[in-house]
Design a protein around this motif. Structure first.
Motif, PDB file in Angstrom:
ATOM      1  N   THR A  88       8.868 -12.283  16.182  1.00 54.33           N
ATOM      2  CA  THR A  88       8.406 -13.343  15.291  1.00 54.33           C
ATOM      3  C   THR A  88       8.762 -14.738  15.794  1.00 54.33           C
ATOM      4  OG1 THR A  88       8.617 -11.843  13.410  1.00 54.33           O
ATOM      5  CG2 THR A  88       8.468 -14.193  12.929  1.00 54.33           C
ATOM      6  N   GLU A  89       9.983 -14.935  16.269  1.00 55.84           N
ATOM      7  CA  GLU A  89      10.394 -16.259  16.727  1.00 55.84           C
ATOM      8  C   GLU A  89       9.599 -16.676  17.966  1.00 55.84           C
ATOM      9  OE1 GLU A  89      12.165 -19.898  16.700  1.00 55.84           O
ATOM     10  OE2 GLU A  89      12.186 -18.342  15.147  1.00 55.84           O
ATOM     11  N   GLU A  90       9.380 -15.747  18.879  1.00 60.64           N
ATOM     12  CA  GLU A  90       8.581 -16.059  20.066  1.00 60.64           C
ATOM     13  C   GLU A  90       7.128 -16.317  19.689  1.00 60.64           C
ATOM     14  OE1 GLU A  90       9.009 -13.346  23.307  1.00 60.64           O
ATOM     15  OE2 GLU A  90      11.201 -13.258  23.124  1.00 60.64           O
ATOM     16  N   LEU A  91       6.642 -15.646  18.640  1.00 66.67           N
ATOM     17  CA  LEU A  91       5.293 -15.916  18.141  1.00 66.67           C
ATOM     18  C   LEU A  91       5.192 -17.351  17.646  1.00 66.67           C
ATOM     19  CD1 LEU A  91       2.438 -15.150  17.164  1.00 66.67           C
ATOM     20  CD2 LEU A  91       3.494 -14.228  15.084  1.00 66.67           C
ATOM     21  N   LYS A  92       6.184 -17.797  16.884  1.00 67.64           N
ATOM     22  CA  LYS A  92       6.158 -19.168  16.368  1.00 67.64           C
ATOM     23  C   LYS A  92       6.244 -20.187  17.504  1.00 67.64           C
ATOM     24  CE  LYS A  92       8.091 -18.111  11.817  1.00 67.64           C
ATOM     25  NZ  LYS A  92       9.162 -18.375  10.840  1.00 67.64           N
ATOM     26  N   GLU A  93       7.047 -19.893  18.528  1.00 64.68           N
ATOM     27  CA  GLU A  93       7.126 -20.780  19.690  1.00 64.68           C
ATOM     28  C   GLU A  93       5.765 -20.859  20.390  1.00 64.68           C
ATOM     29  OE1 GLU A  93      10.184 -19.134  22.088  1.00 64.68           O
ATOM     30  OE2 GLU A  93      11.833 -19.879  20.821  1.00 64.68           O
ATOM     31  N   THR A  94       5.096 -19.726  20.477  1.00 58.12           N
ATOM     32  CA  THR A  94       3.771 -19.683  21.101  1.00 58.12           C
ATOM     33  C   THR A  94       2.767 -20.503  20.298  1.00 58.12           C
ATOM     34  OG1 THR A  94       4.199 -17.479  22.012  1.00 58.12           O
ATOM     35  CG2 THR A  94       1.899 -18.159  21.830  1.00 58.12           C
ATOM     36  N   VAL A  95       2.806 -20.369  18.980  1.00 63.87           N
ATOM     37  CA  VAL A  95       1.882 -21.107  18.121  1.00 63.87           C
ATOM     38  C   VAL A  95       2.134 -22.612  18.231  1.00 63.87           C
ATOM     39  CG1 VAL A  95       1.214 -21.562  15.727  1.00 63.87           C
ATOM     40  CG2 VAL A  95       1.556 -19.209  16.509  1.00 63.87           C
ATOM     41  N   GLY A  96       3.398 -23.020  18.166  1.00 64.08           N
ATOM     42  CA  GLY A  96       3.725 -24.440  18.271  1.00 64.08           C
ATOM     43  C   GLY A  96       3.286 -25.033  19.593  1.00 64.08           C
ATOM     44  N   ALA A  97       3.542 -24.316  20.679  1.00 61.04           N
ATOM     45  CA  ALA A  97       3.134 -24.787  21.999  1.00 61.04           C
ATOM     46  C   ALA A  97       1.611 -24.870  22.095  1.00 61.04           C
ATOM     47  CB  ALA A  97       3.675 -23.849  23.071  1.00 61.04           C
ATOM     48  N   SER A  98       0.918 -23.902  21.493  1.00 62.24           N
ATOM     49  CA  SER A  98      -0.548 -23.898  21.522  1.00 62.24           C
ATOM     50  C   SER A  98      -1.121 -25.106  20.796  1.00 62.24           C
ATOM     51  CB  SER A  98      -1.078 -22.612  20.886  1.00 62.24           C
ATOM     52  OG  SER A  98      -0.654 -21.472  21.602  1.00 62.24           O
ATOM     53  N   VAL A  99      -0.493 -25.481  19.682  1.00 63.17           N
ATOM     54  CA  VAL A  99      -0.942 -26.656  18.932  1.00 63.17           C
ATOM     55  C   VAL A  99      -0.805 -27.914  19.779  1.00 63.17           C
ATOM     56  CG1 VAL A  99      -0.412 -28.140  16.954  1.00 63.17           C
ATOM     57  CG2 VAL A  99      -0.470 -25.656  16.666  1.00 63.17           C
ATOM     58  N   THR A 100       0.347 -28.093  20.401  1.00 60.15           N
ATOM     59  CA  THR A 100       0.586 -29.280  21.217  1.00 60.15           C
ATOM     60  C   THR A 100      -0.372 -29.356  22.406  1.00 60.15           C
ATOM     61  OG1 THR A 100       2.924 -29.309  20.608  1.00 60.15           O
ATOM     62  CG2 THR A 100       2.299 -30.499  22.608  1.00 60.15           C
TER      63      THR A 100
END
Length: 452
Positions: A88-100
């Motif tokens: 889950t935490e790596e998923l959120k990191e992936t989502v945040g990076a994708s947004v940026t």
């Protein structure tokens, strides 16, 4: 687990694949509906020259849209794998990076696309009498690239987590709104092709807003400001997935641009017929793209969970479903195609008859060979779900070579209509690479998973 997510690592593969693909399919139907209505309204209200202007713009618009969708879909392959692995935490990191990264990419694409509108239209030998309309249409559409980027990223994230319903609902609302705004702007306010472009962007913005509201309610996608500052490793990982997919779409679009430049040399009537058939191209592959999206999610989640045999079984199930679907759609188009394409075209009786003959000939060729296209989507998406976006890009290069080679040579042998067979040659060239690559990749995957 959120009610908006779907775990693809448990249950019967065919049921899960259909369960995700069907909402996507209905969403694509509505998307194609407003594309068709856009063309129908422009063709009926503004005439054959306006329709030709849209046709001359199609591949340029598709190229930029392909760049945007390639980037966002590539980013979300990693999201599907993290979700399947329950990280889950790596998923959120992936989502945040994708947004940026999506925000930065949209700005760059916006600037470049606006600068290239006129030079590329001239390079395509766009007829002078439709050049101003094509310029206006593309400049307005390209002004909305950030909107398109936002929607595609949010919809891709939802699909990566197995949610096909939210993008469906978003597309239904957007489609209905787009049609109403088309009628209002083009037929009511007489804003020309520019009004049709504005209607499309407003509808896309509403779809993006709807997806955002759903995502904000999902704990699993709730990110912190720190997630928006990706490290170098994650940036490299995301771009290594997204860049080949974007490049693949651009390469395919370049082949389409070559064909468009050749078609532009055959006159306005031929362009109008070609455009009318191309608007139905989306209906032909509507189920193929839906199965493709489903397979990226299915394969990605199962790869994250380390379930190799389940991947192979799911692809077999999807093959049977996809090929059966392609036959049904092909038969429907062969039976009703002439009536459908003629509804897009206005003008003198001789103009309508000539353009309709061109359109139906092209539509018939694509329908007969439709199973080849469905194989392309299925194997390409399965490879992408495994994290392999390079070989699908290579298949895009094969499409370019076959499409341009056919377009440049076949008209000399078969007349103007010979350009239509170049599309089928492109599908065959891509299939040869993708099918071979998939089975090699699966064999390598099994060897890796079997190691202690």
């Amino acid at each position: 687990m959120s009610k908006n997510t779907q775990v693809m690592t448990e249950g019967k593969p065919w049921r899960l694949i259909l369960g995700l693909a069907l909402p996507l399919m209905f969403g694509n139907i509505f998307q194609q509906l407003y594309t068709v209505m856009d063309t129908l309204i422009v063709g009926r209200v503004l005439g054959v020259h306006a329709l030709a202007a849209l046709g001359a713009s199609d591949w340029l618009n598709w190229m930029i849209l392909g760049l945007v969708t390639g980037i966002t879909q590539g980013f979300c392959i990693l999201a599907a794998q993290k979700f399947g692995a329950e990280k889950t935490e790596e998923l959120k990191e992936t989502v945040g990076a994708s947004v940026t990264l999506s925000a930065v990419s949209s700005i760059v694409i916006e600037l470049v696309s606006q600068a290239l509108v006129t030079p590329l239209l001239r390079l395509l030998d766009t007829p002078a009498d439709i050049m101003p309309m094509a310029q206006v249409y593309l400049r307005i559409l390209f002004a909305g690239i950030p909107i398109v980027m936002i929607y595609n990223l949010l919809a891709s994230l939802l699909r990566a987590l197995g949610d096909g319903r939210t993008p469906l609902y978003a597309m239904v609302v957007a489609s209905v709104l787009n049609i109403l705004l088309d009628i209002l702007f083009v037929a009511g306010f007489h804003t020309g092709v520019g009004g049709a472009a504005v209607a499309t962007l407003i509808a896309q913005a509403v779809a993006a807003l709807y997806c955002l509201l759903i995502i904000l309610r999902m704990d699993i996608l709730r990110i912190r400001p720190s997630h928006l500052r990706p490290n170098r490793r994650l940036v490299w990982q995301l771009f290594s997935l997204g860049t080949p997919m974007a490049a693949q779409n651009i390469v395919i679009a370049v082949g389409g641009l070559v064909i468009q430049s050749i078609v532009n040399g055959f006159g306005v009537i031929f362009i109008a017929g070609y455009t009318a058939a191309n608007k139905l191209y989306g209906i032909l592959e509507i189920a193929a793209t839906s199965y493709g999206y489903a397979m990226v999610t299915y394969v990605g989640q199962n790869l994250g969970a380390g379930l190799g045999e389940r991947i192979r079984r799911g692809v077999r199930h999807a093959l049977g479903i996809a090929l059966a679907t392609s036959v049904v759609i092909a038969l429907a188009m062969l039976l009703a195609g002439r009536l459908l394409v003629s509804s897009f075209i206005t003008g003198t009786p001789s103009e309508v008859a000539a353009a309709t003959n061109v359109a139906y000939y092209y539509l018939s060729i694509m329908s007969i060979f439709l199973p080849v296209l469905y194989l392309l989507h299925l194997y390409r998406s399965s490879l992408q779900g495994m994290g392999d976006t390079v070989l699908p890009m290579v298949s895009g290069i094969a499409e370019l070579v076959m499409r341009t080679g056919g377009a440049l040579t076949l008209p000399h042998l078969l007349g103007q209509e010979g350009v239509f067979y170049a599309e089928v040659l492109a599908w065959v060239g891509a299939d040869l690479i993708l099918i071979t690559a998939y089975y090699i990749r699966v064999h390598m995957l099994f060897r890796r998973l079997q190691k202690p």
